[in-house]
Scaffold this active site. Structure first.
Site, PDB file in Angstrom:
ATOM      1  N   PHE A  14      34.118  12.680 -28.694  1.00 22.39           N
ATOM      2  CA  PHE A  14      34.725  12.072 -29.877  1.00 22.39           C
ATOM      3  C   PHE A  14      34.122  12.707 -31.116  1.00 22.39           C
ATOM      4  CE2 PHE A  14      34.926   9.029 -26.477  1.00 22.39           C
ATOM      5  CZ  PHE A  14      36.141   8.392 -26.618  1.00 22.39           C
TER       6      PHE A  14
ATOM      7  N   THR B 151      34.455  11.893 -22.242  1.00 19.21           N
ATOM      8  CA  THR B 151      35.298  12.240 -23.389  1.00 19.21           C
ATOM      9  C   THR B 151      34.393  12.496 -24.590  1.00 19.21           C
ATOM     10  OG1 THR B 151      37.178  11.005 -22.547  1.00 19.21           O
ATOM     11  CG2 THR B 151      37.158  11.424 -24.903  1.00 19.21           C
TER      12      THR B 151
END
Ligand code: PEP
Ligand code: MN
Length: 577
Positions: free
Chosen positions: A178, A176
């Site tokens: 960020f 992921t």
């Protein structure tokens, strides 16, 4: 340092933020919007938002928040962080998989474990929780042995749960991305050695070509795009806003210029900010394009000047060396007309000793009603001819937008006489990474020709070969006049290799061999000659094309003659005007 995250202790957002602020104090928020509010209201100095996952794609609630969060300039994007995301399923102590009837997690995490859940727990109820670690907290608190949570392994310890199975995500590469941000601007000068990114939102009019024009504003300046996402405009159904991430900070002169041009073109633009790009594992370090030449110190000597490389430059195309002692022979049709004719011509010129194949796919024709070339199909046919004969291919590119397409198939890009001062094309050729054959414009002076080469050299491409192809004189009996003075003089003034094109200079095939030999005698380090299986029926430039036999005779004469003329005399200085 207090850092707001969406989720609670043990959430992936917390692990991501901790990479930037190891000693941070976590401010737990329920929704992504609350993360922004917490920082705005002074309950945290910084925040961290998940923006994209490699398995499920964009985190749309974050995208929908970006304009509200960063459009006003009061919050400041800080860093991009990429975190490997591995999920575990966990339950109360002693929990077994066959007892589980309900699985809780953040919907994005459930989405990342779809394959495992489908196989192992096809009948369980999936429950969306506000957070991954938050779901572990619920399972621990409710103490129901039929419930399990999906989250990071370390959350099991934090909430006293037992891991039932590890690494259940659909793909082991799962990550992921960020974005972190702060209430205070970073301050201090930007360190140019650290790669940065810039994010922006663009709204365009609903007209053909508007989005392409925005993309071209980046492409024309060599700005690399790393992400493009569209989201619906909520209050105006079926219209969209576009989110761009590009490499470089908004202070980078190339990006600043692109943004200015998009600002003028788009119906609206919001620059969300520039921030430090991810530099850890998996970071793509793309070569930053050099600063535009006009913003750099002017070199004492032009890059093309012979004194830069007194021994002369050899440009390598495939296994062919242009600029060495052995004259190079490039041959092929003016235009690629069909599969049969290009393969047949390639075989014939290869058999007669040609080093490279020429052939136009995009043709600059005087009349718009004439054959314009086969375009992309012609490029594929040239690549097929290269496969069959091993001859590297040179072909013309007419517009800067087509450089990536032509560069994909060709070994060398030709910039034609008509485009010698197409500066956008010269710059794009400079960024292409391919050797360039730069023809002299029919009405261009030697000085203009060399400075056209300087555009390519100064854009970062040292592999330029010049080609004299005849200039416009008062003489009408031939198409152009092969400027042998220029061949000899340019050999003195530049270290770049020089070729002669007798075909376009002559316009009539009978004098092509004589001009080819004359070009070599004047110092050309090779020739480029048009050859056609049936010149009288060629779709372009038939009058000046040799048939296979005439080409074989010319090639034999070139191969039988002396090596390339050595350069003579010392160069007269050329100054950049
Ligand atoms: C060609 O090589 O076919 C051609 C169009 O050349 P020039 O640009 O020299 O006219
Ligand atoms: Mn031609």
């Amino acid at each position: 340092m207090r850092v707001a995250i969406q989720g609670t202790r043990g959430a992936f957002s917390e692990a991501a933020a901790r990479l930037q602020w190891p000693d941070m104090e976590t401010v737990s928020c329920r929704e992504v919007g609350d993360v922004v509010t917490a920082v705005r209201e002074g309950r945290a100095e910084a925040g961290c938002l998940a923006i994209e996952n490699t398995l499920v794609g964009s985190v749309t609630p974050t995208y929908d928040l970006l304009q509200y969060a960063f459009g006003d300039g009061d919050l400041h994007l800080s860093r991009e962080i990429r975190l490997p995301v591995h999920h575990s399923i966990m339950g109360l102590a002693g929990a077994r998989l066959d007892q589980i009837t309900k699985v809780l997690s953040h919907p994005v995490a459930l989405g990342q474990c779809r394959i495992w859940l489908g196989r192992q727990l096809p009948n369980v109820t999936l429950v969306n929780a506000w957070d991954t670690a938050g779901s572990a907290e619920i399972v621990a608190r409710e103490a129901d042995p039929t419930q399990a949570a999906i989250c990071a392994r370390h959350a099991a310890d934090a909430y006293g749960l037992t891991v039932i199975e590890d690494r259940i995500e659909d793909d082991p590469t799962n990550q992921t991305r960020f974005l972190t941000f702060t209430a205070q601007p970073a301050g201090g000068p930007v360190d140019e050695s650290i790669p940065r990114k810039t994010s922006l939102i663009v709204w365009t009019d609903h007209r053909p070509g508007m989005l392409a024009a925005v993309l071209q504003a980046f492409a024309a300046r060599g700005v690399n795009l790393t992400s493009l996402q569209s989201r619906p405009e909520r209050s105006t159904p079926w219209t969209y806003r576009f989110y761009f991430d590009v490499e470089g900070g908004s202070e980078d002169p190339r990006l600043a210029e692109a943004l200015e041009s998009i600002e003028a073109l788009a119906s609206r633009i919001v620059i969300l900010g520039s921030y430090t790009a991810w530099q850890g594992e998996g970071a793509v370090v793309s070569q930053a394009a050099p600063r535009p030449p006009h913003l750099r110190a002017k070199p004492d000597l032009p890059l093309f000047d012979r004194r830069q490389h007194p021994a002369g430059t050899v440009v390598t195309v495939g296994s062919v060396q242009i600029g060495g002692d052995r004259p190079v022979i490039i041959a092929g049709p003016c235009s690629v007309e069909s599969q049969e004719m290009i393969l047949q011509t390639a075989q014939a010129v290869a058999a007669s000793g040609a080093d490279m194949l020429r052939g136009g796919a995009f043709k600059p024709r005087t009349s718009p009603y004439d054959f314009q070339g086969l375009g992309a199909k012609g490029l594929k046919l040239l690549a097929e001819a290269r496969e069959q004969t091993g001859l590297p291919v040179v072909t013309e590119v007419m517009g800067w937008e087509e450089v990536p397409l032509v560069a994909r198939y060709a070994d060398m890009l030709q910039i034609g006489a008509r485009n010698m001062q197409n500066f956008a094309l010269l710059r794009a050729a400079g960024r292409s990474g391919k050797p360039i054959l730069l023809k002299r414009g029919g009405g261009a002076t030697i000085e203009e020709w060399l400075h056209a080469a300087e555009y390519i050299l100064s854009s970062g491409n040292p592999n330029v070969v010049l080609c004299e192809r005849g200039i416009r004189t008062f003489e009408r009996a031939t198409r152009h006049t092969l400027d042998l003075n220029a061949v000899a003089l340019v050999r003195e003034r530049t270290h770049l290799p020089v070729l002669a094109d007798p075909s376009h200079a002559a316009g009539v095939r009978s004098i092509v061999p004589a001009l080819a030999l004359a070009g070599l005698a004047a110092g050309a380090q090779g020739v480029i000659v048009e050859v056609h299986p049936d010149p009288d029926h060629a779709m372009s430039d038939g009058d000046q094309s040799l048939d296979f036999r005439a080409f074989a005779e010319l090639a034999a004469r070139i191969r039988g003659s002396a090596p390339v003329m050595p350069r003579s005399g010392s160069p007269a200085p050329v100054t950049i005007a």
